[in-house]
Write a protein that holds these residues in place. Sequence first.
Motif, mmCIF file in Angstrom:
data_model
loop_
_atom_site.group_PDB
_atom_site.id
_atom_site.type_symbol
_atom_site.label_atom_id
_atom_site.label_comp_id
_atom_site.label_asym_id
_atom_site.label_seq_id
_atom_site.Cartn_x
_atom_site.Cartn_y
_atom_site.Cartn_z
ATOM 1 N N ALA A 182 0.821 -1.213 0.000
ATOM 2 C CA ALA A 182 0.000 0.000 0.000
ATOM 3 C C ALA A 182 0.859 1.269 0.000
ATOM 4 C CB ALA A 182 -0.922 -0.015 1.222
ATOM 5 N N GLY A 183 2.183 1.114 -0.020
ATOM 6 C CA GLY A 183 3.067 2.279 -0.035
ATOM 7 C C GLY A 183 3.177 2.989 1.302
ATOM 8 N N VAL A 184 2.938 2.249 2.384
ATOM 9 C CA VAL A 184 2.943 2.845 3.726
ATOM 10 C C VAL A 184 4.113 2.267 4.531
ATOM 11 C CG1 VAL A 184 1.610 3.081 5.866
ATOM 12 C CG2 VAL A 184 0.430 3.103 3.655
ATOM 13 N N PRO A 185 4.862 3.110 5.263
ATOM 14 C CA PRO A 185 5.958 2.569 6.068
ATOM 15 C C PRO A 185 5.474 1.829 7.310
ATOM 16 C CG PRO A 185 5.832 4.964 6.340
ATOM 17 C CD PRO A 185 4.803 4.585 5.303
ATOM 18 N N LEU A 186 6.215 0.781 7.675
ATOM 19 C CA LEU A 186 5.933 0.032 8.903
ATOM 20 C C LEU A 186 6.881 0.507 10.000
ATOM 21 C CD1 LEU A 186 4.579 -2.299 10.500
ATOM 22 C CD2 LEU A 186 6.421 -3.783 9.658
ATOM 23 N N VAL A 187 6.291 1.009 11.080
ATOM 24 C CA VAL A 187 7.054 1.469 12.241
ATOM 25 C C VAL A 187 6.948 0.394 13.318
ATOM 26 C CG1 VAL A 187 7.305 3.287 13.980
ATOM 27 C CG2 VAL A 187 6.484 3.866 11.670
ATOM 28 N N VAL A 188 8.087 -0.057 13.814
ATOM 29 C CA VAL A 188 8.088 -1.137 14.807
ATOM 30 C C VAL A 188 8.765 -0.666 16.091
ATOM 31 C CG1 VAL A 188 8.988 -3.444 15.334
ATOM 32 C CG2 VAL A 188 7.999 -2.973 13.084
ATOM 33 N N ASP A 189 8.083 -0.888 17.207
ATOM 34 C CA ASP A 189 8.655 -0.607 18.525
ATOM 35 C C ASP A 189 9.369 -1.870 18.996
ATOM 36 O OD1 ASP A 189 9.109 -0.325 21.272
ATOM 37 O OD2 ASP A 189 7.290 0.838 21.614
ATOM 38 N N GLY A 190 10.703 -1.800 19.041
ATOM 39 C CA GLY A 190 11.513 -2.969 19.394
ATOM 40 C C GLY A 190 12.030 -2.934 20.827
ATOM 41 N N THR A 191 11.381 -2.127 21.676
ATOM 42 C CA THR A 191 11.872 -1.926 23.044
ATOM 43 C C THR A 191 12.088 -3.234 23.809
ATOM 44 O OG1 THR A 191 10.745 0.199 23.178
ATOM 45 C CG2 THR A 191 11.304 -0.838 25.272
ATOM 46 N N VAL A 192 11.105 -4.138 23.749
ATOM 47 C CA VAL A 192 11.187 -5.298 24.630
ATOM 48 C C VAL A 192 12.057 -6.427 24.064
ATOM 49 C CG1 VAL A 192 8.947 -4.770 25.660
ATOM 50 C CG2 VAL A 192 9.080 -6.480 23.858
ATOM 51 N N THR A 193 12.416 -6.329 22.786
ATOM 52 C CA THR A 193 13.268 -7.374 22.226
ATOM 53 C C THR A 193 14.723 -6.920 22.083
ATOM 54 O OG1 THR A 193 12.266 -6.718 20.125
ATOM 55 C CG2 THR A 193 11.607 -8.840 21.015
ATOM 56 N N THR A 194 14.926 -5.634 21.857
ATOM 57 C CA THR A 194 16.265 -5.065 21.610
ATOM 58 C C THR A 194 16.871 -5.709 20.357
ATOM 59 O OG1 THR A 194 17.800 -6.585 22.778
ATOM 60 C CG2 THR A 194 16.622 -4.958 24.141
ATOM 61 N N PRO A 195 17.919 -5.110 19.783
ATOM 62 C CA PRO A 195 18.519 -5.699 18.569
ATOM 63 C C PRO A 195 19.149 -7.076 18.822
ATOM 64 C CG PRO A 195 19.285 -3.434 18.906
ATOM 65 C CD PRO A 195 18.528 -3.810 20.134
ATOM 66 N N LEU A 196 19.250 -7.469 20.095
ATOM 67 C CA LEU A 196 19.811 -8.786 20.410
ATOM 68 C C LEU A 196 18.897 -9.909 19.957
ATOM 69 C CD1 LEU A 196 22.343 -9.720 21.961
ATOM 70 C CD2 LEU A 196 21.843 -7.335 22.352
#
Length: 425
Positions: A182-196
Amino acid sequence: MTTTSNAAPGLGTQTLLVHGGPSCDPTTGATAVPIYQTTAYAYKSAQEIAEVFRGEAPGYVYTRVANPTTLALECRLAELEGGIGCVATSSGMAAIASTMTALVRTGSEIVSAAGIFGGTISLFCNTLGRFGVKTVFVDAEDTDGFRDAIGPDTGAVFLETIGNPRMDVPDMPAIAEIAHAAGVPLVVDGTVTTPLLVKPGDHGADVVIYSTSKYVNGHGTAIGGAIVDTGNFDWSQSRVEDIRDLVPVVGRMAFLKYQRSIVHRDLGGCASPTNSFYMLQGLESLGPRMERHCGNALALAGYLDAHPDVPWVNYPGLADSPFFGRTEELFGGQAGGLVTFGLGTIERAYGFIDALRLAKVAANIGDAKTLVIHPASTIFSEFGDDLCSRSGVTDDMVRVSVGIEDFDDIRNDFAQAIDTATEMA
Ligand SMILES: *Cc1c(COP(=O)(O)O)cnc(C)c1O
């Protein structure tokens, strides 16, 4: 502002946590990133500061827009995430508010997973709602519901890697595909997983936001946040004209340029240099901490699941969780440090919390210490029954942010508190 990293390409995540970004001070060789506790930066001439101001020469002008300590944090987070850049913020809420300020306008819609952090629900419904932005909540498991909810006015799709407090794991790759179609960006809150545990950019996320107040800081000593552009979204196709207009000037950095030069400058949600130092320090031990958080949480969830006086437990790392498979697929089987469980009644939930001796009763998560709270009467107390039930919040729910203590001590504390609550009721 950009800076070159001292980290070689291809380094592992644990190494980047320690070495990512410019980790040695170029003037003194200090091995810790110095705290540049300064508001402004002096120049030798009117001409020089004018060039920096206009972005024609490198340099810092004012800490609301950029600061060397904060930049070191931004570089390390961007590298950890495999992203193209990062803007650090004063809090996780500032990160979400700044991101949405760039992506929506009056008349826009946000399509968001239900069952997300209470502060984010309030931002979407109260503050952004007052500016004429509408949020459509979709149950996180209802992947097709995201497709149905997206329309011509959708500015962003939003989800959390693990929804708190229901602990559901949305199908991020499928939802990313739906948003992109749909041409819309996906914003993800990664606070509880962290990049680890997961780099959301690897699964289609376009913008990743963090509350660094939680696991990144790790010790409950400072509030902060961050916005990372993963490089996935083609901003020349953005629905926001102001961002599109920046593409010919700065290319794929258009969204972050807009964040830093417009949103940050105007709204002022900048990170404090001292807090950025705490976050850099926290990142260095995030690897071993996160492993212990996840190990202790899995052990505690298993213990509670088997306990005869505990009617239900939500933890995506339990083999009988409906999200177990997705946890394996997206997070390599590590399900984070948060567990929610029920004790049957609000009286028992309160009785349990009051009987705890080791665990602290506190609103935050991601601290080295084990923390508990009763979500229905605190974080969710101002939301209506519909939003609470869609968020999975019940009167008997207790949320635990499992710490890094010896597991036996956590279990013993919970065992005696459950006994106390059961006897009272
Ligand atoms: C805490 C939290 C936030 C908000 O972050 P602050 O740093 O407290 O402003 C956003 N999202 C999630 C998932 C959180 O846990």
